[in-house]
Write a protein that holds these residues in place. Structure first.
Motif, PDB file in Angstrom:
ATOM      1  N   ASP A 149       0.762  -1.333   0.285  1.00 40.40           N
ATOM      2  CA  ASP A 149       0.147  -0.088  -0.313  1.00 40.40           C
ATOM      3  C   ASP A 149       1.002   1.403  -0.293  1.00 40.40           C
ATOM      4  N   GLN A 150       2.139   1.283  -0.304  1.00 38.57           N
ATOM      5  CA  GLN A 150       3.189   2.368  -0.255  1.00 38.57           C
ATOM      6  C   GLN A 150       3.253   2.981  -1.777  1.00 38.57           C
ATOM      7  N   THR A 151       3.644   4.213  -1.798  1.00 38.75           N
ATOM      8  CA  THR A 151       4.399   4.698  -2.889  1.00 38.75           C
ATOM      9  C   THR A 151       6.053   4.142  -2.937  1.00 38.75           C
ATOM     10  N   VAL A 152       6.648   3.865  -3.827  1.00 34.39           N
ATOM     11  CA  VAL A 152       7.399   3.143  -3.939  1.00 34.39           C
ATOM     12  C   VAL A 152       7.986   3.941  -6.021  1.00 34.39           C
ATOM     13  N   VAL A 153       9.105   4.506  -5.768  1.00 41.10           N
ATOM     14  CA  VAL A 153      10.187   5.225  -6.984  1.00 41.10           C
ATOM     15  C   VAL A 153      10.727   4.395  -7.276  1.00 41.10           C
ATOM     16  N   GLU A 154      11.276   3.950  -8.743  1.00 44.16           N
ATOM     17  CA  GLU A 154      12.622   2.286  -8.763  1.00 44.16           C
ATOM     18  C   GLU A 154      13.064   3.594  -9.620  1.00 44.16           C
ATOM     19  N   LEU A 164       7.349  -5.194  -8.611  1.00 45.37           N
ATOM     20  CA  LEU A 164       6.920  -4.350  -7.958  1.00 45.37           C
ATOM     21  C   LEU A 164       5.429  -3.068  -8.309  1.00 45.37           C
ATOM     22  N   ALA A 165       5.751  -3.092 -10.134  1.00 47.53           N
ATOM     23  CA  ALA A 165       4.038  -2.846 -10.635  1.00 47.53           C
ATOM     24  C   ALA A 165       3.049  -3.442  -9.540  1.00 47.53           C
ATOM     25  N   PRO A 166       3.344  -5.009 -10.205  1.00 50.93           N
ATOM     26  CA  PRO A 166       1.818  -5.979 -10.339  1.00 50.93           C
ATOM     27  C   PRO A 166       1.976  -6.230  -8.559  1.00 50.93           C
ATOM     28  N   TYR A 167       2.828  -5.712  -7.662  1.00 48.75           N
ATOM     29  CA  TYR A 167       2.617  -6.217  -6.224  1.00 48.75           C
ATOM     30  C   TYR A 167       2.044  -4.618  -6.206  1.00 48.75           C
ATOM     31  N   LEU A 168       2.229  -3.260  -6.378  1.00 53.75           N
ATOM     32  CA  LEU A 168       1.444  -2.012  -6.392  1.00 53.75           C
ATOM     33  C   LEU A 168       0.549  -1.821  -6.230  1.00 53.75           C
ATOM     34  N   HIS A 169       0.000  -2.319  -7.414  1.00 50.35           N
ATOM     35  CA  HIS A 169      -1.285  -2.577  -8.397  1.00 50.35           C
ATOM     36  C   HIS A 169      -2.331  -1.867  -7.902  1.00 50.35           C
ATOM     37  N   ASP A 170      -2.398  -2.428  -6.801  1.00 51.86           N
ATOM     38  CA  ASP A 170      -3.793  -2.400  -6.483  1.00 51.86           C
ATOM     39  C   ASP A 170      -4.515  -0.891  -4.993  1.00 51.86           C
ATOM     40  N   ARG A 171      -3.403  -1.415  -4.709  1.00 51.91           N
ATOM     41  CA  ARG A 171      -3.025  -0.540  -3.133  1.00 51.91           C
ATOM     42  C   ARG A 171      -2.431   0.611  -3.500  1.00 51.91           C
ATOM     43  N   GLY A 172      -0.786   0.451  -4.248  1.00 55.21           N
ATOM     44  CA  GLY A 172       0.194   1.976  -4.230  1.00 55.21           C
ATOM     45  C   GLY A 172       0.033   1.742  -5.088  1.00 55.21           C
ATOM     46  N   ARG A 173       1.999   2.381  -5.489  1.00 52.51           N
ATOM     47  CA  ARG A 173       1.716   3.486  -7.016  1.00 52.51           C
ATOM     48  C   ARG A 173       3.086   3.000  -6.635  1.00 52.51           C
ATOM     49  N   TYR A 174       3.285   2.954  -8.014  1.00 54.74           N
ATOM     50  CA  TYR A 174       5.064   3.584  -8.769  1.00 54.74           C
ATOM     51  C   TYR A 174       5.444   3.519  -9.827  1.00 54.74           C
ATOM     52  N   TYR A 175       6.350   4.460  -9.025  1.00 56.84           N
ATOM     53  CA  TYR A 175       6.891   5.544  -9.649  1.00 56.84           C
ATOM     54  C   TYR A 175       8.125   4.490 -10.933  1.00 56.84           C
ATOM     55  N   ALA A 176       8.139   4.328 -11.913  1.00 57.07           N
ATOM     56  CA  ALA A 176       9.855   4.470 -13.061  1.00 57.07           C
ATOM     57  C   ALA A 176      10.682   6.104 -13.182  1.00 57.07           C
ATOM     58  N   ALA A 177      11.140   6.331 -12.522  1.00 62.37           N
ATOM     59  CA  ALA A 177      12.076   7.284 -13.169  1.00 62.37           C
ATOM     60  C   ALA A 177      12.925   6.844 -14.409  1.00 62.37           C
ATOM     61  N   ILE A 178      12.959   7.203 -15.355  1.00 63.19           N
ATOM     62  CA  ILE A 178      13.916   6.445 -15.958  1.00 63.19           C
ATOM     63  C   ILE A 178      14.992   7.709 -16.621  1.00 63.19           C
ATOM     64  N   GLU A 179      16.277   7.280 -16.584  1.00 59.82           N
ATOM     65  CA  GLU A 179      16.829   8.228 -17.343  1.00 59.82           C
ATOM     66  C   GLU A 179      16.483   8.828 -19.063  1.00 59.82           C
ATOM     67  N   ALA A 180      15.921  10.351 -19.144  1.00 61.78           N
ATOM     68  CA  ALA A 180      15.933  11.343 -19.684  1.00 61.78           C
ATOM     69  C   ALA A 180      16.213  11.363 -20.719  1.00 61.78           C
ATOM     70  N   PRO A 181      15.467  10.542 -21.897  1.00 61.21           N
ATOM     71  CA  PRO A 181      16.167  10.751 -23.841  1.00 61.21           C
ATOM     72  C   PRO A 181      16.220  12.037 -24.420  1.00 61.21           C
ATOM     73  N   ASP A 182      15.867  12.701 -23.900  1.00 64.14           N
ATOM     74  CA  ASP A 182      15.501  13.892 -24.721  1.00 64.14           C
ATOM     75  C   ASP A 182      16.581  15.380 -24.411  1.00 64.14           C
ATOM     76  N   VAL A 183      17.023  14.675 -22.974  1.00 64.92           N
ATOM     77  CA  VAL A 183      18.094  16.099 -22.626  1.00 64.92           C
ATOM     78  C   VAL A 183      19.445  15.863 -23.292  1.00 64.92           C
ATOM     79  N   SER A 184      19.769  17.110 -23.317  1.00 65.24           N
ATOM     80  CA  SER A 184      21.361  17.443 -23.748  1.00 65.24           C
ATOM     81  C   SER A 184      22.512  15.956 -22.928  1.00 65.24           C
ATOM     82  N   GLY A 185      23.225  15.314 -23.962  1.00 67.85           N
ATOM     83  CA  GLY A 185      24.004  14.578 -23.547  1.00 67.85           C
ATOM     84  C   GLY A 185      23.136  13.466 -22.954  1.00 67.85           C
ATOM     85  N   ALA A 186      22.161  13.002 -23.124  1.00 61.69           N
ATOM     86  CA  ALA A 186      21.813  11.676 -23.492  1.00 61.69           C
ATOM     87  C   ALA A 186      22.063  10.952 -24.602  1.00 61.69           C
ATOM     88  N   SER A 187      22.951   9.543 -24.017  1.00 63.11           N
ATOM     89  CA  SER A 187      23.286   8.126 -25.020  1.00 63.11           C
ATOM     90  C   SER A 187      22.797   8.105 -25.649  1.00 63.11           C
TER      91      SER A 187
END
Length: 277
Positions: free
Chosen positions: A66-71, A83-106
Motif C-alpha cells: 500500500d506504499q508509494t515506491v520510486v524505482e 514492483l508494478a504488479p505488487y503495488l498495482h491495487d493499493r500502492g503506487r509505482y513510479y519508474a524514474a527513467i534516464e531522460a532520453p531527450d536532454v542534452s548529452g543523453a546517450s
C-alpha cells in the motif's frame, strides 16, 4: 455437571481465536512472493533471481503493497516486473527513467527509455498504473511530488552516476522525493575498500564507504546493511571490470566457465532513512 470458570472460558476462547488467526495467516499468500513467482515475468529475468535475491532484498527494505515506491533508472524493467504488479491495487509505482531527450543523453538511454515505455503500453494488465518520470540532473530532478514517496530504490546505478559526475545530485533528488521517515534502498557493485573515483569509473565497482558518504551528505542516516547480495567468490580484479562477470560476460567465451562459476558481482545492500522532523 462441571462448569468452566469465566476466566478459563475467556482464556480458551482467546487461544481458539489465536489459532484460527494463525491458520488463516498461513493460508494467505504473501503478495510479494506471489509477484516474484508470477508466470508473467520474463523467463530470462527469473533465471537471475538466484543472484539478485528479490524476495529477501525487498523484504529487507521493508516494502508493503500500500506504499508509494520510486524505482530509479529501471533499465529494461527487471524489478518493475515485480514492483508494478505488487503495488498495482493499493500502492503506487513510479519508474524514474534516464531522460532520453536532454542534452548529452546517450543512445543507450534513449533505447532503454523507448523499450520500457513500449513494455508498459503493451501490458496494461500489469503495468497500466505505472507512472513514468524522468531523472537527469541538473535539468530534471523531480521523480515524484516532493515528500510523497515511502521508498526510493536503486539497483546497480551508482557507478553510472559517478561516470556522469551526477552522483551527489541524484542522492539529493531522492531525499527531496521521500517523506520524513522514508527509505532509500541501494544495491550496488561493491569495490575493495579505498577504491578511487577513477577506479570506480573504470571497473564499475563502488566503495561502500563512498556510497554512505553520498547519502549522508544528502541528509540520510544509515539504518541497516544486509549481506543478502554478498558474493565472496567475486575477486573484483577482472580485465573488463564488473562487466567481465555475468550477465554481461564482456570477454565472450574467454574464461567463460570461470566467470559463470563466480556468478554476478558482490553487492552492498544498504537501507537509509530520511530523518523525521
Amino acid at each position: 455437571m462441571s462448569f468452566m470458570s469465566p476466566t478459563r472460558a475467556i482464556l480458551a476462547l482467546s487461544l481458539a481465536l489465536l489459532a484460527a488467526f494463525e491458520a488463516a495467516a498461513a493460508d494467505t499468500p504473501d503478495p510479494l512472493a506471489a509477484a516474484i513467482a508470477s508466470s508473467a515475468r520474463t523467463p530470462a529475468f527469473v533465471r537471475r533471481d538466484v543472484y539478485r535475491h528479490p524476495l529477501e532484498t525487498l523484504r529487507f527494505f521493508g516494502l508493503r503493497p500500500d506504499q508509494t515506491v520510486v524505482e530509479i533508472w529501471p533499465g529494461r524493467g527487471w524489478y518493475m516486473e515485480i514492483l508494478a504488479p505488487y503495488l498495482h491495487d493499493r500502492g503506487r509505482y513510479y519508474a524514474a527513467i534516464e531522460a532520453p531527450d536532454v542534452s548529452g543523453a546517450s543512445q543507450e538511454a534513449k533505447d532503454l527509455a523507448a523499450g520500457l515505455r513500449r513494455r508498459i503500453a503493451d501490458d496494461p494488465a500489469h503495468f497500466g498504473k505505472v507512472i513514468v518520470t524522468e531523472l537527469h540532473p541538473p535539468q530534471l530532478t523531480e521523480i515524484c511530488p516532493a515528500g510523497t514517496a515511502d521508498f526510493v530504490l536503486t539497483f546497480r546505478n551508482v557507478h553510472n552516476w559517478i561516470e556522469d559526475g551526477t552522483q551527489q545530485q541524484m542522492f539529493e533528488a531522492f531525499f527531496k522525493a521521500l517523506k520524513p521517515g522514508g527509505v532509500l534502498g541501494v544495491v550496488e557493485h561493491r569495490a575493495k575498500p579505498g577504491a578511487s573515483l577513477e577506479q570506480m569509473r573504470k571497473t564499475g565497482y563502488v566503495d561502500e564507504a563512498y556510497v554512505r558518504k553520498l547519502a549522508s551528505a544528502a541528509g540520510f542516516r544509515l539504518d541497516a546493511a544486509s549481506p543478502v547480495n554478498d558474493n565472496p567468490r567475486d575477486t573484483k580484479d577482472y580485465p573488463q571490470g564488473v562487466w567481465t562477470l555475468p550477465p554481461t560476460l564482456a570477454l565472450g567465451d574467454e574464461d567463460r566457465d570461470r566467470y559463470l562459476a563466480i556468478g554476478e558481482s558482490d553487492r552492498m545492500t544498504l537501507r537509509f532513512l530520511k530523518p523525521r522532523g
